[in-house]
Write a protein that holds these residues in place. Structure first.
Motif, short mmCIF file in Angstrom:
data_model
loop_
_atom_site.label_atom_id
_atom_site.label_comp_id
_atom_site.label_asym_id
_atom_site.label_seq_id
_atom_site.Cartn_x
_atom_site.Cartn_y
_atom_site.Cartn_z
N PRO A 41 0.98 -1.04 0.09
CA PRO A 41 -0.02 0.01 0.00
C PRO A 41 0.88 1.13 0.00
CG PRO A 41 -0.09 -1.09 2.20
CD PRO A 41 0.78 -1.96 1.19
N CYS A 42 0.48 2.37 -0.70
CA CYS A 42 1.13 3.48 -0.85
C CYS A 42 0.27 4.56 -0.71
CB CYS A 42 1.74 3.63 -2.29
SG CYS A 42 3.00 2.30 -2.48
N VAL A 43 0.71 5.79 -0.69
CA VAL A 43 0.05 7.20 -0.69
C VAL A 43 0.67 8.04 -1.63
CG1 VAL A 43 -0.19 9.33 0.44
CG2 VAL A 43 -0.28 7.13 2.04
N TYR A 46 3.65 2.56 4.81
CA TYR A 46 3.33 2.79 3.26
C TYR A 46 4.59 3.29 2.63
CZ TYR A 46 -1.28 3.44 5.19
OH TYR A 46 -2.62 2.96 5.78
N ARG A 62 -2.22 1.54 -6.42
CA ARG A 62 -2.02 1.16 -5.23
C ARG A 62 -2.02 2.24 -4.01
NH1 ARG A 62 0.18 -1.40 -9.08
NH2 ARG A 62 0.33 -3.64 -9.05
N ALA A 63 -2.71 3.14 -4.38
CA ALA A 63 -2.81 4.60 -3.43
C ALA A 63 -3.95 4.08 -2.45
CB ALA A 63 -3.23 5.75 -4.26
N LYS A 64 -3.61 4.23 -1.23
CA LYS A 64 -4.58 4.25 -0.14
C LYS A 64 -5.07 5.49 0.23
CE LYS A 64 -4.52 -0.10 -0.07
NZ LYS A 64 -5.60 -0.98 -0.74
N SER A 65 -4.57 6.71 -0.44
CA SER A 65 -4.97 8.12 0.01
C SER A 65 -4.21 8.90 -0.90
CB SER A 65 -4.39 8.31 1.47
OG SER A 65 -4.67 9.64 1.76
N THR A 90 -9.20 12.04 -9.96
CA THR A 90 -8.98 11.09 -8.90
C THR A 90 -10.70 11.43 -8.10
OG1 THR A 90 -6.90 11.27 -8.05
CG2 THR A 90 -8.20 10.55 -6.31
N GLN A 119 -12.30 2.23 -5.62
CA GLN A 119 -12.72 2.37 -4.23
C GLN A 119 -12.52 3.67 -3.63
OE1 GLN A 119 -14.12 -0.30 -2.48
NE2 GLN A 119 -14.24 -1.17 -4.33
N ILE A 169 -11.16 6.56 -1.52
CA ILE A 169 -9.88 6.86 -0.73
C ILE A 169 -9.81 8.24 -0.09
CG2 ILE A 169 -8.56 5.14 -1.97
CD1 ILE A 169 -7.18 7.32 -3.33
#
Length: 201
Positions: A47-49, A79, A142-145, A162, A172, A174
């Motif tokens: 997971p990345c930001v 992250y 792969r962005a969680k935020s 986005t 999804q 975020i």
């Protein structure tokens, strides 16, 4: 050397059907290659930001220092950090991750005035894209935020793309964090958009 008029005529010269088909086919292969390289290299990344912001931000700016600090702290929470790979805010975020010794990913784009990768990107995670659409997809996959600092057209493009994908459930939902309240409130009046009925509260 031909005149400007000759150059214009050459640019608008009618192409044959075979020339059009051949050109389109090569475009498809180039797009596929960018997709495949991204999937292969990013397959092992967790997971990345994604951190966006102006390439013009100076190293002594409060936003540069804040982006570097945020990236560093994100890595301490497990992250990775993804940026557009260039200077300014992108460099600051890659620098923060680099200083923490964690994956620092740069998604560079080929531009008329070449954007050079910043020196803080993990060497084997330094991508070079020709197509903005493919690049934006990999920035989000792969962005969680998403963290957006003050920026210009590129930052707005990535931010609104986005938000549109989240609104339409193409990705999804975020968290989207805008840093620099004074900047964002002056540049984008979200309340006015709600009042005009063009977005929902």
């Amino acid at each position: 050397m031909g005149s400007s008029e000759d150059k214009i005529k050459k640019a608008f010269k009618q192409k044959t059907w075979n020339e059009i088909k051949a050109s389109d086919s090569w475009q498809i292969f180039k797009i596929m290659a960018e997709f495949v390289e991204g999937f292969e290299k990013m397959g092992s990344i967790g997971p990345c930001v994604s951190i966006f912001g102006s390439a013009r931000t100076e190293t002594n700016s409060k936003y540069y220092l804040l982006a570097e600090e945020i990236a560093y702290k994100l890595t301490q929470s497990g992250y990775g950090v993804i940026t557009g790979g260039g200077p300014g805010i992108m460099e600051a975020a890659n620098r923060g991750a680099h200083e923490a010794g964690t994956p620092s990913i740069g998604m560079n784009i080929t531009l008329p005035h070449e954007q050079a990768p910043n020196p803080y990107i993990t060497p084997d995670l330094n991508f070079q894209f020709h197509y903005f659409a493919v690049r934006k997809m990999h920035l989000l996959m792969r962005a969680k935020s998403l963290v957006a600092f003050p920026g210009g057209f590129g930052t707005f493009d990535e931010l609104f793309d986005t938000l549109t994908l989240i609104q339409t459930r193409k990705v999804q939902p975020i968290p989207v964090l805008l840093f620099g309240q004074t900047f964002w409130e002056r540049i984008i009046n979200f309340d006015a958009l709600v009042e005009e009925g063009t977005i929902s509260p």
